[in-house]
Scaffold this motif. Structure first.
Motif, PDB file in Angstrom:
ATOM      1  N   TRP A 179       0.719  -1.076  -0.066  1.00  0.00           N
ATOM      2  CA  TRP A 179      -0.205  -0.202  -0.036  1.00  0.00           C
ATOM      3  C   TRP A 179       0.972   1.176   0.042  1.00  0.00           C
ATOM      4  CZ3 TRP A 179      -4.461  -0.617  -1.943  1.00  0.00           C
ATOM      5  CH2 TRP A 179      -5.603  -1.654  -1.533  1.00  0.00           C
ATOM      6  N   ASP A 180       2.181   1.281   0.681  1.00  0.00           N
ATOM      7  CA  ASP A 180       2.544   2.724   0.988  1.00  0.00           C
ATOM      8  C   ASP A 180       3.654   2.458  -0.285  1.00  0.00           C
ATOM      9  OD1 ASP A 180       4.764   0.413   0.937  1.00  0.00           O
ATOM     10  OD2 ASP A 180       5.821   1.510   1.765  1.00  0.00           O
TER      11      ASP A 180
ATOM     12  N   SER B 280       2.379   5.864  -3.352  1.00  0.00           N
ATOM     13  CA  SER B 280       3.774   6.812  -3.290  1.00  0.00           C
ATOM     14  C   SER B 280       4.049   7.370  -5.323  1.00  0.00           C
ATOM     15  CB  SER B 280       5.393   6.509  -2.510  1.00  0.00           C
ATOM     16  OG  SER B 280       6.255   6.785  -3.149  1.00  0.00           O
ATOM     17  N   THR B 281       3.571   5.637  -5.554  1.00  0.00           N
ATOM     18  CA  THR B 281       3.536   6.070  -6.782  1.00  0.00           C
ATOM     19  C   THR B 281       2.154   7.149  -7.701  1.00  0.00           C
ATOM     20  OG1 THR B 281       4.777   3.729  -6.832  1.00  0.00           O
ATOM     21  CG2 THR B 281       3.430   4.259  -9.011  1.00  0.00           C
ATOM     22  N   TYR B 282       1.302   6.763  -7.058  1.00  0.00           N
ATOM     23  CA  TYR B 282      -0.196   7.359  -7.321  1.00  0.00           C
ATOM     24  C   TYR B 282      -0.238   8.301  -6.408  1.00  0.00           C
ATOM     25  CZ  TYR B 282      -0.135   2.995 -10.494  1.00  0.00           C
ATOM     26  OH  TYR B 282      -0.257   2.192 -11.407  1.00  0.00           O
ATOM     27  N   LEU B 283       0.217   9.018  -5.522  1.00  0.00           N
ATOM     28  CA  LEU B 283      -0.658  10.068  -5.090  1.00  0.00           C
ATOM     29  C   LEU B 283       0.452  11.041  -4.786  1.00  0.00           C
ATOM     30  CD1 LEU B 283      -2.511   7.967  -2.651  1.00  0.00           C
ATOM     31  CD2 LEU B 283      -2.922   9.252  -4.727  1.00  0.00           C
ATOM     32  N   GLY B 284       1.740  10.148  -4.471  1.00  0.00           N
ATOM     33  CA  GLY B 284       2.920  11.324  -4.444  1.00  0.00           C
ATOM     34  C   GLY B 284       3.523  10.457  -2.912  1.00  0.00           C
ATOM     35  N   GLY B 285       4.814  11.557  -2.425  1.00  0.00           N
ATOM     36  CA  GLY B 285       4.317  11.843  -0.531  1.00  0.00           C
ATOM     37  C   GLY B 285       5.722  10.668  -0.693  1.00  0.00           C
ATOM     38  N   ASP B 286       5.438  10.538   0.055  1.00  0.00           N
ATOM     39  CA  ASP B 286       6.755   8.958   0.688  1.00  0.00           C
ATOM     40  C   ASP B 286       5.711   7.939   0.564  1.00  0.00           C
ATOM     41  OD1 ASP B 286       5.950   9.812   2.835  1.00  0.00           O
ATOM     42  OD2 ASP B 286       6.535   9.657   4.558  1.00  0.00           O
ATOM     43  N   GLY B 287       3.859   8.031   0.759  1.00  0.00           N
ATOM     44  CA  GLY B 287       3.347   6.764   1.085  1.00  0.00           C
ATOM     45  C   GLY B 287       2.644   6.634   1.939  1.00  0.00           C
ATOM     46  N   SER B 288       2.814   7.703   2.935  1.00  0.00           N
ATOM     47  CA  SER B 288       2.470   8.056   4.344  1.00  0.00           C
ATOM     48  C   SER B 288       1.387   8.206   4.599  1.00  0.00           C
ATOM     49  CB  SER B 288       3.295   8.900   5.435  1.00  0.00           C
ATOM     50  OG  SER B 288       3.424   9.412   4.931  1.00  0.00           O
TER      51      SER B 288
ATOM     52  N   TRP C  33      -1.233   5.466   2.149  1.00  0.00           N
ATOM     53  CA  TRP C  33      -1.299   4.359   2.088  1.00  0.00           C
ATOM     54  C   TRP C  33      -2.847   4.625   2.574  1.00  0.00           C
ATOM     55  CZ3 TRP C  33      -3.183   1.331   5.499  1.00  0.00           C
ATOM     56  CH2 TRP C  33      -2.492   1.922   7.166  1.00  0.00           C
ATOM     57  N   HIS C  34      -2.887   5.046   3.726  1.00  0.00           N
ATOM     58  CA  HIS C  34      -4.948   4.647   4.200  1.00  0.00           C
ATOM     59  C   HIS C  34      -5.737   5.583   3.229  1.00  0.00           C
ATOM     60  CE1 HIS C  34      -5.082   9.116   5.493  1.00  0.00           C
ATOM     61  NE2 HIS C  34      -3.474   9.125   5.508  1.00  0.00           N
ATOM     62  N   LEU C  35      -4.990   6.808   2.484  1.00  0.00           N
ATOM     63  CA  LEU C  35      -6.423   6.388   1.049  1.00  0.00           C
ATOM     64  C   LEU C  35      -6.923   6.035   0.696  1.00  0.00           C
ATOM     65  CD1 LEU C  35      -4.493  10.528   1.062  1.00  0.00           C
ATOM     66  CD2 LEU C  35      -6.941   9.943   2.549  1.00  0.00           C
ATOM     67  N   LEU C  36      -5.420   5.018   0.392  1.00  0.00           N
ATOM     68  CA  LEU C  36      -6.248   4.361  -0.484  1.00  0.00           C
ATOM     69  C   LEU C  36      -7.087   3.238  -0.252  1.00  0.00           C
ATOM     70  CD1 LEU C  36      -2.858   3.622  -2.585  1.00  0.00           C
ATOM     71  CD2 LEU C  36      -4.429   4.678  -2.971  1.00  0.00           C
ATOM     72  N   LEU C  37      -6.748   3.159   0.909  1.00  0.00           N
ATOM     73  CA  LEU C  37      -8.254   1.828   2.116  1.00  0.00           C
ATOM     74  C   LEU C  37      -9.316   2.509   1.540  1.00  0.00           C
ATOM     75  CD1 LEU C  37      -4.989   0.011   5.150  1.00  0.00           C
ATOM     76  CD2 LEU C  37      -6.521  -1.025   2.441  1.00  0.00           C
ATOM     77  N   ASP C  38      -9.207   4.299   2.447  1.00  0.00           N
ATOM     78  CA  ASP C  38     -10.373   4.845   2.265  1.00  0.00           C
ATOM     79  C   ASP C  38     -11.342   4.732   0.584  1.00  0.00           C
ATOM     80  OD1 ASP C  38      -9.716   5.058   4.689  1.00  0.00           O
ATOM     81  OD2 ASP C  38      -9.211   7.313   4.380  1.00  0.00           O
ATOM     82  N   MET C  39     -10.877   4.139  -0.496  1.00  0.00           N
ATOM     83  CA  MET C  39     -11.603   4.523  -1.638  1.00  0.00           C
ATOM     84  C   MET C  39     -11.506   2.779  -1.557  1.00  0.00           C
ATOM     85  SD  MET C  39     -11.804   7.198  -3.171  1.00  0.00           S
ATOM     86  CE  MET C  39     -11.885   6.184  -5.089  1.00  0.00           C
ATOM     87  N   ASN C  40     -11.451   2.264  -0.515  1.00  0.00           N
ATOM     88  CA  ASN C  40     -11.741   0.786  -0.694  1.00  0.00           C
ATOM     89  C   ASN C  40     -12.286  -0.369   0.078  1.00  0.00           C
ATOM     90  OD1 ASN C  40     -10.285  -0.157  -3.825  1.00  0.00           O
ATOM     91  ND2 ASN C  40      -8.845   1.436  -3.076  1.00  0.00           N
TER      92      ASN C  40
END
Length: 76
Positions: free
Chosen positions: A34-35, A39-47, A49-56
């Motif tokens: 997830w991190d 990092s790849t799709y949202l930018g930043g350092d991957g911290s 990652w919870h935004l991806l879980l919120d969408m799923n």
């Protein structure tokens, strides 16, 4: 454990994000993390990652995602 040798337990409650938000589909692959996706799709350092879980919200255990699972990644 706290400083008095007592075990501390906690619960994590997720509030699903709006799945009607713009997103792209990503096919989960073996060894994805997830991190790294964040990092790849949202930018930043991957911290974030919870935004991806919120969408799923249908993904109950973020450590047990089967390869081939379609994951929504926010685009906005």
């Amino acid at each position: 454990w706290d400083g008095r040798n007592r075990q501390i337990t906690f619960s994590v409650f997720r509030v699903p994000g709006p799945t009607s938000a713009p997103y792209r589909k990503y096919i989960w692959k073996q060894f994805d993390r997830w991190d790294l996706l964040a990092s790849t799709y949202l930018g930043g350092d991957g911290s974030n990652w919870h935004l991806l879980l919120d969408m799923n919200p249908e993904i109950q255990d973020p450590h047990m995602v089967d390869p081939g699972t379609v994951v929504r990644i926010p685009t906005a």
